[in-house]
Design a protein around this motif. Structure first.
Motif, short mmCIF file in Angstrom:
data_model
loop_
_atom_site.label_atom_id
_atom_site.label_comp_id
_atom_site.label_asym_id
_atom_site.label_seq_id
_atom_site.Cartn_x
_atom_site.Cartn_y
_atom_site.Cartn_z
N LEU A 160 -17.10 -3.78 8.27
CA LEU A 160 -15.56 -3.92 8.11
C LEU A 160 -14.96 -2.62 8.90
CD1 LEU A 160 -14.47 -6.27 5.59
CD2 LEU A 160 -14.76 -6.57 7.82
N PRO A 161 -15.06 -2.04 9.96
CA PRO A 161 -14.12 -1.00 10.25
C PRO A 161 -12.82 -0.95 10.07
CG PRO A 161 -16.05 -1.61 12.16
CD PRO A 161 -15.95 -2.81 11.75
N LEU A 162 -11.88 -0.23 9.54
CA LEU A 162 -10.47 0.10 9.07
C LEU A 162 -9.45 1.14 9.10
CD1 LEU A 162 -10.20 1.06 6.24
CD2 LEU A 162 -11.51 -1.55 5.73
N ALA A 163 -8.24 0.62 9.78
CA ALA A 163 -7.40 1.99 10.06
C ALA A 163 -6.72 2.35 8.72
CB ALA A 163 -6.23 1.54 11.21
N ALA A 164 -6.31 3.45 8.45
CA ALA A 164 -5.89 4.09 6.86
C ALA A 164 -4.52 4.03 7.36
CB ALA A 164 -6.77 5.32 6.55
N ASP A 165 -4.07 2.34 7.74
CA ASP A 165 -2.16 2.46 7.40
C ASP A 165 -2.36 1.29 6.45
OD1 ASP A 165 -3.26 0.19 8.86
OD2 ASP A 165 -2.98 1.10 10.84
N VAL A 166 -1.06 1.06 6.80
CA VAL A 166 -0.33 1.12 4.97
C VAL A 166 -0.32 -1.16 5.31
CG1 VAL A 166 1.17 -1.03 4.10
CG2 VAL A 166 0.82 2.57 4.37
N PRO A 167 -0.05 -1.57 6.46
CA PRO A 167 -0.13 -2.49 7.02
C PRO A 167 -1.86 -3.34 6.48
CG PRO A 167 0.66 -1.97 9.06
CD PRO A 167 0.78 -0.84 7.62
N THR A 168 -3.04 -2.20 7.28
CA THR A 168 -4.42 -2.93 7.62
C THR A 168 -4.89 -2.97 5.96
OG1 THR A 168 -4.91 -1.33 9.32
CG2 THR A 168 -7.24 -2.51 7.38
N LEU A 169 -4.55 -2.08 4.56
CA LEU A 169 -4.48 -1.81 3.28
C LEU A 169 -4.54 -3.13 2.64
CD1 LEU A 169 -4.69 1.45 2.40
CD2 LEU A 169 -6.80 0.48 3.63
N ASP A 170 -2.88 -3.21 3.17
CA ASP A 170 -1.90 -4.74 2.30
C ASP A 170 -3.24 -6.09 2.76
OD1 ASP A 170 -0.41 -3.00 1.45
OD2 ASP A 170 1.24 -3.06 2.88
N THR A 171 -2.81 -6.43 4.03
CA THR A 171 -4.64 -6.92 4.20
C THR A 171 -5.73 -7.27 3.95
OG1 THR A 171 -4.56 -6.55 6.36
CG2 THR A 171 -2.43 -7.90 6.39
N LEU A 172 -6.32 -6.57 3.99
CA LEU A 172 -7.86 -6.21 3.38
C LEU A 172 -8.62 -7.05 1.96
CD1 LEU A 172 -10.32 -4.95 4.14
CD2 LEU A 172 -9.58 -3.37 2.96
N PRO A 173 -7.39 -7.21 0.56
CA PRO A 173 -7.73 -8.53 -0.40
C PRO A 173 -7.86 -10.26 0.78
CG PRO A 173 -6.19 -6.95 -1.29
CD PRO A 173 -6.15 -6.63 0.34
N ALA A 174 -6.82 -10.16 1.09
CA ALA A 174 -7.08 -11.38 1.82
C ALA A 174 -8.22 -11.85 2.73
CB ALA A 174 -5.62 -11.40 2.40
N LEU A 175 -8.93 -10.92 3.52
CA LEU A 175 -9.96 -10.76 4.69
C LEU A 175 -11.13 -10.78 3.63
CD1 LEU A 175 -10.52 -11.31 7.69
CD2 LEU A 175 -10.82 -8.23 7.34
N LEU A 176 -11.31 -10.12 2.39
CA LEU A 176 -12.45 -10.30 1.87
C LEU A 176 -12.47 -11.75 1.07
CD1 LEU A 176 -12.70 -6.66 0.11
CD2 LEU A 176 -13.61 -7.11 2.33
N LYS A 177 -11.08 -12.20 0.10
CA LYS A 177 -11.45 -13.23 0.36
C LYS A 177 -11.80 -14.16 1.01
CE LYS A 177 -8.41 -16.67 -2.56
NZ LYS A 177 -7.34 -16.93 -3.06
N GLN A 178 -11.18 -14.30 2.15
CA GLN A 178 -11.66 -15.06 3.45
C GLN A 178 -13.13 -15.20 3.45
OE1 GLN A 178 -8.67 -14.06 6.65
NE2 GLN A 178 -8.68 -16.18 6.13
N VAL A 179 -13.47 -14.00 3.85
CA VAL A 179 -15.00 -13.84 4.23
C VAL A 179 -16.06 -14.12 2.71
CG1 VAL A 179 -16.82 -12.18 4.03
CG2 VAL A 179 -15.15 -11.72 4.93
N ASN A 180 -15.69 -14.19 1.87
CA ASN A 180 -16.12 -14.58 0.18
C ASN A 180 -15.99 -15.92 0.40
OD1 ASN A 180 -16.89 -12.37 -0.81
ND2 ASN A 180 -15.29 -11.65 -1.71
#
Length: 444
Positions: A160-180
């Motif tokens: 998962l390439p990601l940008a080090a910004d606040v919006p990306t980090l805020d949505t990352l836990p929900a994205l990982l949950k969807q992947v699981n």
């Protein structure tokens, strides 16, 4: 690479990697293309599947949908056929390009019950091909749609390439949950999900966000970081992989680091538990980077390679020629130190020289009795020290001082007699030598 060679690796054969970005612009396609090229430079056989209807990976490699059937047919027929795959200019690097048909497949997700397992079924037919692949890289569209779902279900590893910004980090836990949730109950084993951090700016806030990601996600966050490149951002579509065009750019070196780190995922470390000591890990990464750089440069300098660059080859020849001329013209060094001596080395050398000088200086004294006596007198101290000691003794103990003076007078009185006796001494017998003895009642 043969299947026998591949069986020596610890990972799956082939390793299927899904490269998925949360949104457009995080560099997912660039990462997929350069990771695939880096693995090819390591001597691996790689297949890149372009699952993005935009076809960015195909354009970067110079392969279009019209040249091959591509991933549209692959998903529709649930099989990988030789005519769907195109060879690239890079040795052992193949590509299945994308096309408009992918968008149609994404628009009809409920065509059948197993619409999310089409890619998994297609990749299961890879052993029937005449080509053996060590890695299959899946370039996913920037959304969690049917195409991305197929890739995530078929993958052994997710990047998962990601940008080090606040919006990306805020949505990352929900994205990982969807992947699981999507991967729950899948037949394909998942060996790991990895985060590739992209550094947009070098501000304090950016560094704090990166540190937060590494703290919260631990080993999921790869050590490699991809810097922001303004020249890449201005280009609509990269025309070739960064590792092919400019190895000296910071972003190119970052993708070399990513490839080297990825190669170490399937390697056992030097510790008993399989981990790596920091020094050994750094040495291993450097060896991988050097090997990748050497092989990529060889592609560009070899006239038989499809990547042969005449200008680059000419510059390389000029550099080698100048190096030979400089080495021939430079004066030869007769003596050189590979390591600068420290303070302890200099102190040891000084002590050795001092000991040698003293031994030379004291050599005559060792052979002459009179010189030994003179040396002993000198070691007792100079005349000033003797006088000072006498005065201190007189103040401390008057009687001891008077006895010392008497002994000195007797020594001076008997000195001439002792010398005369020594002159009359013979080996035949002893010689009488009368001396003046002190009287206990005499006051000095």
């Amino acid at each position: 690479m043969t299947r026998t060679q591949r069986s020596e690796s610890t990972g799956p054969t082939p390793e299927i990697v899904a490269v998925f970005g949360q949104r457009a612009g995080v560099g997912a396609t660039t990462t997929a293309v350069n990771l695939a090229m880096g693995l090819a430079a390591a001597g691996r056989s790689v297949l890149l599947l372009d699952l993005d209807p935009e076809g960015g990976a195909g354009r970067a490699m110079g392969v279009a949908e019209r040249e091959r059937g591509g991933t549209g047919r692959l998903l529709r027929e649930r099989a990988v056929r030789r005519d769907m795959i195109a060879a690239t200019q890079i040795p052992q690097f193949y590509l299945a390009p994308a096309g408009p048909e992918l968008a149609a497949l994404d628009a009809n997700p409920d065509e059948d019950e197993d619409s999310l397992t089409r890619l998994y079924q297609a990749l299961a037919t890879l052993p029937a091909l005449s080509l053996d692949f060590d890695h299959v890289i899946l370039d996913c569209p920037p959304s969690l749609d049917v195409l991305t779902g197929n890739a995530l279900i078929a993958a052994h590893r997710i990047l998962l390439p990601l940008a080090a910004d606040v919006p990306t980090l805020d949505t990352l836990p929900a994205l990982l949950k969807q992947v699981n949730e999507l991967r729950a109950g899948c037949r394909q084993p998942l060996y790991g999900c990895y985060l590739l951090i992209g550094r947009r700016t070098a501000t304090v806030n950016s560094r704090d966000l990166i540190a937060q990601v590494r703290l919260e996600y631990g080993r999921m966050a790869l050590a490699a970081e991809i810097p922001f490149d303004s020249r890449l951002a201005k280009a609509e579509t990269p025309t070739q992989p960064l590792l092919m065009s400019a190895l000296t750019r910071e972003i190119s070196r970052a993708y070399l680091n990513l490839t080297a780190e990825w190669l170490m995922l399937g390697e056992r470390g030097d510790r008993p538990d399989g981990g790596w000591r920091p020094s050994a890990r750094a040495e291993r990464l450097e060896r991988h980077r050097a090997r990748l750089t050497r092989n990529i440069e060889h592609w560009r300098l070899d006239p038989l390679s499809k990547l042969y660059d005449p200008e680059q080859a000419m510059r390389h020849q000029d550099t080698e020629a100048l190096g030979v001329l400089f080495e021939a013209a430079a004066p030869r060094r007769r003596f050189s130190l590979d390591r600068r001596p420290g303070r302890a080395t200099w102190l040891t050398l000084a002590l050795i020289l001092l000991a040698g000088a003293l031994s030379v200086r004291l050599q005559p004294w060792r052979l002459d009795e009179q010189r030994r006596l003179d040396l002993a007198a000198r070691l007792l101290g100079p005349e000033r020290q003797w006088e000072a000691g006498s005065r201190l003794l007189a103040r401390a103990d008057e009687r001891a001082y008077r006895e010392l003076l008497l002994a000195a007078r007797l020594l001076e009185t008997n000195r001439a007699r002792l010398i005369a006796c020594a002159g009359r001494a013979t080996p035949s017998g002893p010689v009488e030598c009368p001396v003046v003895l002190p009287s206990m009642g005499v006051d000095p």
